[in-house]
Design a protein around this motif. Structure first.
Motif, PDB file in Angstrom:
ATOM      1  N   THR A 148       0.951  -1.273  -0.179  1.00  0.00           N
ATOM      2  CA  THR A 148      -0.018  -0.085   0.014  1.00  0.00           C
ATOM      3  C   THR A 148       0.863   1.176   0.081  1.00  0.00           C
ATOM      4  N   LEU A 149       0.405   2.391  -0.363  1.00  0.00           N
ATOM      5  CA  LEU A 149       1.132   3.819  -0.302  1.00  0.00           C
ATOM      6  C   LEU A 149       1.418   3.969   1.186  1.00  0.00           C
ATOM      7  N   GLU A 150       0.851   3.613   2.291  1.00  0.00           N
ATOM      8  CA  GLU A 150       0.952   3.637   3.595  1.00  0.00           C
ATOM      9  C   GLU A 150       2.513   2.935   3.703  1.00  0.00           C
ATOM     10  N   VAL A 199       4.748   2.035   1.829  1.00  0.00           N
ATOM     11  CA  VAL A 199       5.740   2.796   1.007  1.00  0.00           C
ATOM     12  C   VAL A 199       6.384   3.866   1.660  1.00  0.00           C
ATOM     13  N   LEU A 200       5.480   4.678   2.121  1.00  0.00           N
ATOM     14  CA  LEU A 200       5.933   5.728   3.129  1.00  0.00           C
ATOM     15  C   LEU A 200       6.436   5.393   4.164  1.00  0.00           C
ATOM     16  N   ARG A 233      10.110   4.268   3.365  1.00  0.00           N
ATOM     17  CA  ARG A 233      10.572   5.376   2.927  1.00  0.00           C
ATOM     18  C   ARG A 233      11.475   6.028   4.167  1.00  0.00           C
ATOM     19  N   GLU A 261       2.093  -1.417  -7.588  1.00  0.00           N
ATOM     20  CA  GLU A 261       1.798  -1.917  -6.270  1.00  0.00           C
ATOM     21  C   GLU A 261       2.885  -3.206  -5.666  1.00  0.00           C
ATOM     22  N   LYS A 288       6.430  -4.235  -5.631  1.00  0.00           N
ATOM     23  CA  LYS A 288       7.738  -3.639  -5.501  1.00  0.00           C
ATOM     24  C   LYS A 288       8.897  -4.682  -5.343  1.00  0.00           C
ATOM     25  N   CYS A 290       8.579  -3.873   0.208  1.00  0.00           N
ATOM     26  CA  CYS A 290       8.460  -2.666  -0.561  1.00  0.00           C
ATOM     27  C   CYS A 290       9.638  -2.567  -1.539  1.00  0.00           C
ATOM     28  N   ARG A 323       1.406  10.995 -15.040  1.00  0.00           N
ATOM     29  CA  ARG A 323       1.053   9.606 -15.240  1.00  0.00           C
ATOM     30  C   ARG A 323       0.719   9.608 -16.609  1.00  0.00           C
TER      31      ARG A 323
END
Length: 173
Positions: free
Chosen positions: A8-10, A12-13, A16, A44, A46, A83, A154
């Motif tokens: 999820t984006l969460e 990945v963040l 990071r 999604e 990675k 990730c 995009r």
């Protein structure tokens, strides 16, 4: 080639943020420039065959460049999560700006270099940008325009990006 665990984006963040914390810890511990290497993996998923192959090729290119340029690898560690894979190297006996130029050469000349994200941080953990050194910005691996513009807008559908990455990996083997 693209199958693997979805993130999820969460996630990945969060990853990071963990990487930034490791970088700060390494900068404090070693007081040397850092090489931080990851793969620019779209979508999604990675950690997959594309990213594994690209990471292996990039790792080999970085180690070879360090050897060629007599850059001391004081400390080296690989990390892996859903990730993606990451590499941190504390680099001795080289100034950060010279290290940046060596790593940009890899990104710009290796057949998979466009998939590589090789960041250089100085001993204070400040990231060195291409713009600071008047170096050309990264190009989109699909159309050749500036990569950040294509990414923000995009400009290319995900399947086209993945197909191009797979093609690059196949051409490299």
């Amino acid at each position: 080639m693209y199958s693997g665990p979805k993130v999820t984006l969460e996630q990945v963040l969060d990853n990071r943020e963990r990487r930034a914390n490791r970088q700060r810890e390494w900068a404090e511990a070693h007081s040397l420039p850092l090489i931080s290497f990851t793969i620019n993996m779209v979508g999604e998923v990675k950690l997959n065959q594309i990213s594994r192959t690209a990471f292996s090729q990039g790792y080999q290119a970085i180690v070879q460049a360090c050897s060629t340029h007599n850059i001391e690898m004081v400390s080296l560690e690989k990390y892996s999560s859903d990730c993606g894979a990451e590499l941190l190297i504390s680099a001795g006996n080289i100034e950060p700006d010279a290290l940046k130029r060596v790593m940009v050469e890899i990104e710009d000349t290796h057949s998979l270099g466009r998939l590589f994200d090789i960041d250089i941080l100085d001993s204070q953990c400040v990231s060195l940008s291409r713009d600071t050194y008047g170096l050309p910005r990264r190009k989109c691996f699909v159309c050749g325009n500036e990569a950040k513009i294509c990414a923000r807008s995009r400009a290319h559908p995900l399947p086209a990006l993945i197909d191009k990455m797979s093609e690059m990996i196949n051409d490299c083997n």
